[in-house]
Design an enzyme around this catalytic site. Sequence first.
Site, PDB file in Angstrom:
ATOM      1  N   GLU A 261       0.811  -1.236   0.000  1.00 49.96           N
ATOM      2  CA  GLU A 261       0.000   0.000   0.000  1.00 49.96           C
ATOM      3  C   GLU A 261       0.834   1.271   0.000  1.00 49.96           C
ATOM      4  O   GLU A 261       0.665   2.146   0.861  1.00 49.96           O
ATOM      5  CB  GLU A 261      -0.955  -0.026   1.197  1.00 49.96           C
ATOM      6  CG  GLU A 261      -1.877  -1.235   1.217  1.00 49.96           C
ATOM      7  CD  GLU A 261      -2.825  -1.290   2.398  1.00 49.96           C
ATOM      8  OE1 GLU A 261      -3.462  -2.342   2.607  1.00 49.96           O
ATOM      9  OE2 GLU A 261      -2.942  -0.279   3.119  1.00 49.96           O
ATOM     10  N   ASN A 304       2.063  -5.452  -2.948  1.00 53.09           N
ATOM     11  CA  ASN A 304       0.668  -5.722  -2.575  1.00 53.09           C
ATOM     12  C   ASN A 304      -0.106  -4.416  -2.388  1.00 53.09           C
ATOM     13  O   ASN A 304       0.414  -3.478  -1.780  1.00 53.09           O
ATOM     14  CB  ASN A 304       0.675  -6.517  -1.252  1.00 53.09           C
ATOM     15  CG  ASN A 304      -0.661  -7.153  -0.921  1.00 53.09           C
ATOM     16  OD1 ASN A 304      -1.192  -7.935  -1.700  1.00 53.09           O
ATOM     17  ND2 ASN A 304      -1.202  -6.821   0.243  1.00 53.09           N
ATOM     18  N   HIS A 337     -10.433  -6.591  -1.662  1.00 51.40           N
ATOM     19  CA  HIS A 337     -11.497  -6.301  -0.687  1.00 51.40           C
ATOM     20  C   HIS A 337     -12.631  -5.674  -1.499  1.00 51.40           C
ATOM     21  O   HIS A 337     -12.588  -4.472  -1.793  1.00 51.40           O
ATOM     22  CB  HIS A 337     -10.999  -5.339   0.393  1.00 51.40           C
ATOM     23  CG  HIS A 337      -9.902  -5.904   1.240  1.00 51.40           C
ATOM     24  ND1 HIS A 337     -10.109  -6.944   2.118  1.00 51.40           N
ATOM     25  CD2 HIS A 337      -8.579  -5.582   1.331  1.00 51.40           C
ATOM     26  CE1 HIS A 337      -8.957  -7.231   2.737  1.00 51.40           C
ATOM     27  NE2 HIS A 337      -8.023  -6.433   2.271  1.00 51.40           N
ATOM     28  N   GLU A 366      -6.194 -10.922  -0.440  1.00 46.78           N
ATOM     29  CA  GLU A 366      -6.950 -10.647   0.792  1.00 46.78           C
ATOM     30  C   GLU A 366      -8.452 -10.614   0.492  1.00 46.78           C
ATOM     31  O   GLU A 366      -9.191  -9.783   1.014  1.00 46.78           O
ATOM     32  CB  GLU A 366      -6.502  -9.291   1.392  1.00 46.78           C
ATOM     33  CG  GLU A 366      -5.013  -9.188   1.662  1.00 46.78           C
ATOM     34  CD  GLU A 366      -4.589  -7.853   2.244  1.00 46.78           C
ATOM     35  OE1 GLU A 366      -3.374  -7.576   2.213  1.00 46.78           O
ATOM     36  OE2 GLU A 366      -5.463  -7.101   2.740  1.00 46.78           O
ATOM     37  N   ASP A 368     -12.220 -10.653   0.319  1.00 49.09           N
ATOM     38  CA  ASP A 368     -13.478 -10.726   1.051  1.00 49.09           C
ATOM     39  C   ASP A 368     -14.483  -9.935   0.229  1.00 49.09           C
ATOM     40  O   ASP A 368     -14.117  -9.019  -0.510  1.00 49.09           O
ATOM     41  CB  ASP A 368     -13.377 -10.254   2.510  1.00 49.09           C
ATOM     42  CG  ASP A 368     -12.605  -8.946   2.691  1.00 49.09           C
ATOM     43  OD1 ASP A 368     -11.975  -8.759   3.738  1.00 49.09           O
ATOM     44  OD2 ASP A 368     -12.634  -8.113   1.740  1.00 49.09           O
TER      45      ASP A 368
HETATM   46  O1  G3I Z   1      -4.861  -9.358  19.348  1.00 49.96           O
HETATM   47  C1  G3I Z   1      -4.586  -8.116  19.958  1.00 49.96           C
HETATM   48  C2  G3I Z   1      -5.302  -8.052  21.312  1.00 49.96           C
HETATM   49  O2  G3I Z   1      -4.714  -9.018  22.194  1.00 49.96           O
HETATM   50  C3  G3I Z   1      -5.132  -6.664  21.894  1.00 49.96           C
HETATM   51  O3  G3I Z   1      -5.894  -6.581  23.086  1.00 49.96           O
HETATM   52  C4  G3I Z   1      -5.704  -5.643  20.859  1.00 49.96           C
HETATM   53  C5  G3I Z   1      -5.579  -4.232  21.356  1.00 49.96           C
HETATM   54  O4  G3I Z   1      -4.293  -3.748  21.143  1.00 49.96           O
HETATM   55  O5  G3I Z   1      -4.942  -5.746  19.611  1.00 49.96           O
HETATM   56  C6  G3I Z   1      -5.132  -7.018  19.036  1.00 49.96           C
HETATM   57  O6  G3I Z   1      -4.365  -7.048  17.905  1.00 49.96           O
HETATM   58  C7  G3I Z   1      -4.947  -6.317  16.805  1.00 49.96           C
HETATM   59  C8  G3I Z   1      -5.178  -7.331  15.656  1.00 49.96           C
HETATM   60  O7  G3I Z   1      -5.590  -6.643  14.462  1.00 49.96           O
HETATM   61  C9  G3I Z   1      -6.261  -8.323  16.028  1.00 49.96           C
HETATM   62  O8  G3I Z   1      -7.462  -7.671  16.225  1.00 49.96           O
HETATM   63  C10 G3I Z   1      -3.888  -5.327  16.358  1.00 49.96           C
HETATM   64  O9  G3I Z   1      -3.780  -4.342  17.396  1.00 49.96           O
HETATM   65  C11 G3I Z   1      -4.360  -4.665  15.058  1.00 49.96           C
HETATM   66  O10 G3I Z   1      -3.308  -3.823  14.565  1.00 49.96           O
HETATM   67  C12 G3I Z   1      -4.584  -5.771  13.988  1.00 49.96           C
HETATM   68  O11 G3I Z   1      -5.114  -5.111  12.867  1.00 49.96           O
HETATM   69  C13 G3I Z   1      -4.787  -5.787  11.641  1.00 49.96           C
HETATM   70  C14 G3I Z   1      -4.428  -4.673  10.636  1.00 49.96           C
HETATM   71  O12 G3I Z   1      -4.243  -5.252   9.325  1.00 49.96           O
HETATM   72  C15 G3I Z   1      -3.133  -3.989  11.044  1.00 49.96           C
HETATM   73  O13 G3I Z   1      -2.049  -4.914  11.043  1.00 49.96           O
HETATM   74  C16 G3I Z   1      -6.038  -6.539  11.165  1.00 49.96           C
HETATM   75  O14 G3I Z   1      -6.248  -7.671  12.028  1.00 49.96           O
HETATM   76  C17 G3I Z   1      -5.815  -7.051   9.741  1.00 49.96           C
HETATM   77  O15 G3I Z   1      -7.002  -7.640   9.240  1.00 49.96           O
HETATM   78  C18 G3I Z   1      -5.419  -5.869   8.838  1.00 49.96           C
HETATM   79  O16 G3I Z   1      -5.160  -6.406   7.555  1.00 49.96           O
HETATM   80  C19 G3I Z   1      -4.877  -5.435   6.525  1.00 49.96           C
HETATM   81  C20 G3I Z   1      -3.778  -6.019   5.652  1.00 49.96           C
HETATM   82  O17 G3I Z   1      -2.657  -6.262   6.427  1.00 49.96           O
HETATM   83  C21 G3I Z   1      -3.466  -5.063   4.528  1.00 49.96           C
HETATM   84  N1  G3I Z   1      -4.667  -4.719   3.767  1.00 49.96           N
HETATM   85  C22 G3I Z   1      -5.810  -4.257   4.541  1.00 49.96           C
HETATM   86  C23 G3I Z   1      -6.115  -5.232   5.665  1.00 49.96           C
HETATM   87  C24 G3I Z   1      -7.303  -4.714   6.483  1.00 49.96           C
HETATM   88  O18 G3I Z   1      -6.972  -3.516   7.125  1.00 49.96           O
END
Ligand code: G3I
Length: 455
Positions: A261, A304, A337, A366, A368
Site C-alpha cells: 500500500e 501488494n 477487498h 486478501e 473478502d
Molecule cells: O490481538 C490483539 C489483542 O490481544 C489486543 O488486546 C488488541 C488491542 O491492542 O490488539 C489485538 O491485535 C490487533 C489485531 O488486528 C487483532 O485484532 C492489532 O492491534 C491490530 O493492529 C490488527 O489489525 C490488523 C491490521 O491489518 C493492522 O495490522 C487486522 O487484524 C488485519 O485484518 C489488517 O489487515 C490489513 C492487511 O494487512 C493489509 N490490507 C488491509 C487489511 C485490512 O486492514
Amino acid sequence: MKNTFKYIIRLVVLFMAFSCSNSSDDSPTFGPTELPDAIQASFDFTISPSDPKVLLLNNTTEYYLPYTGVWDYGNGSSAIADGAGVKEVTYDTPGRYTISLTVSSDGITNTISKDIIVDEIGICLNAVCGSVNTASLKGAATTFSVGTITRSPYVAAGGKHIEILKNEFNNLTSEYEMKMNIMYPSEGNYDFSAGDAIVGFAQANDMNVHGHALIWHNATPSWVENFSGTDAEFEAMVEDYITTTLNHYKGKVRSWDVVNEAFEDGTGHPLRNSVFRQKMGDDYIKKCFQFARNADPDVILFYNDYNMASSPTKRQAMFNLVDELGDLIDGVGAQMHISYNGPSAANIQAVADGTVSRNLKLHFAELDIRANPEEDTSLTSLSSDRANAQKDKFKEVVQIYNAIPLDNKFALTVWGVRDNESWLLDFWGVPEWPLMFDEDYNKKPAYAGFLEGLE
Ligand code: G3I
C-alpha cells in the site's frame, strides 16, 4: 405466590445491584434501576462429522436465572425437553425443516428458529447441499494454492478453526503478526515468536506461508516513525531488518509482500509520504526489493495493494512501479477487498491481464466480498438473495483467477475464515457477512460459488 417470589427475586437483584456494583468479580452488574434483559433463546448446529444426516444441536442460551427449554426438531417429533449436552437428530427424508428452541424463565418465553435443507446426501446448512459439503477448497483447486489468514492465538487454541485450516487451505498468511510493528518492536530487538508459531503450524500441516508484510506505513513501530539517526543509518536499519527477517524464515516462508500500500488514493496516486520515503527517498521501494533479493534469491517477492480492480488509475500507478522494479519483483498482490456488486468482472480481469502480460505471478491476496456495502444497519441476518449474489461474485472472481495461465498462478487467499472474525466488522461498523463460513463454521453459498468458479 408466584408474584411474591418474583418480587423477592427483584428485591435480591436490586440489593445485588446496589451492594455489588463496583465489585471486582464478573457477576452481572446493573445500573441503578436497570433490570436484567429478558431471556433470549440461542442455539447453533453443525453436521455430525461421522454422518451427514445427523445434526448436532447445541443450546447456547445464557441467562442468570434458571430456565426451561423445549426443542421442536421440525421433523414431527415436537416438545423435546432440553437438557445438558448436544442433541443428535437424524434427518433421513429430503426436504426443508424449521428447528425451534423455546426457552422460558421468570414468566418470559422466547423462541428462535433456524431452517435446514436436507437432500439425498444429507443435511445442507445455509442451503449448501450435496457434494459441496464433502468438498475441500484446496482439494478442488489443483492449479493454485488456496490461502487464508490466521493468528498465533488461534493456532494455540486449536479447535474448529484449525480443523478448517487443515481441511480447506494450503497457504497461510499471518493476519498481523508478521509485520514490522510486531517483529521489530524496538531497536535491535526482534520478536519472531508469533510468526514462528504460525510458520511452525503451517510446516507441520504441509502448508506454504505467505509473509505479509515487511514494509507498510500502517504497521510501522513508533521507534521507526521517530527514528533519531541519520538517513543513512535509517536505510542501514531497514536493510538489516529485511535481511534478518528473510534469513530467519529462509526455506520456511515461500513468498513475501515486500512493500504494501505505497500509493495514496488521491489524484495521480503519489507515493505515500511514509517515513521510509522521507528517509530513503522516492526509490525506497526498489531499495527494499533489492535488500530482499540479496537476502534470499529464492523467495518470491510481491508488491501488494488494494483497489487494484476498482481504481483503473491506481492500478496503472501500480503497474508503472512494477515496470520500474524490473526483475526485482516476481508477483503482484491484488488485495481484492470487494463487494457483491463491484468492481466489475472487466476491472478484475484487467488486473489479471496486466499481471500476465508482464509475466508475473498473480496473488488475489486478501479476498473478502461485502454483502452489505449499502451499510444497512437494520440488517440482522444475511438474506438468501444476498447470499446468492455474493456466491455469484465469488464464482466470478475464482473463474477469472482460474483462467490465467499456469505460470502466472500462485494463490487465492481469503481474508478470514468466519464472517464474525472479519476486520470489516470493526472497520465499517455495520452488519457484514463477507466470507465463506458463517459464525458456526458452516459453509455458505459463497463457498459453493468458489467451487463453481473452478468448474
Ligand atoms: O490481538 C490483539 C489483542 O490481544 C489486543 O488486546 C488488541 C488491542 O491492542 O490488539 C489485538 O491485535 C490487533 C489485531 O488486528 C487483532 O485484532 C492489532 O492491534 C491490530 O493492529 C490488527 O489489525 C490488523 C491490521 O491489518 C493492522 O495490522 C487486522 O487484524 C488485519 O485484518 C489488517 O489487515 C490489513 C492487511 O494487512 C493489509 N490490507 C488491509 C487489511 C485490512 O486492514
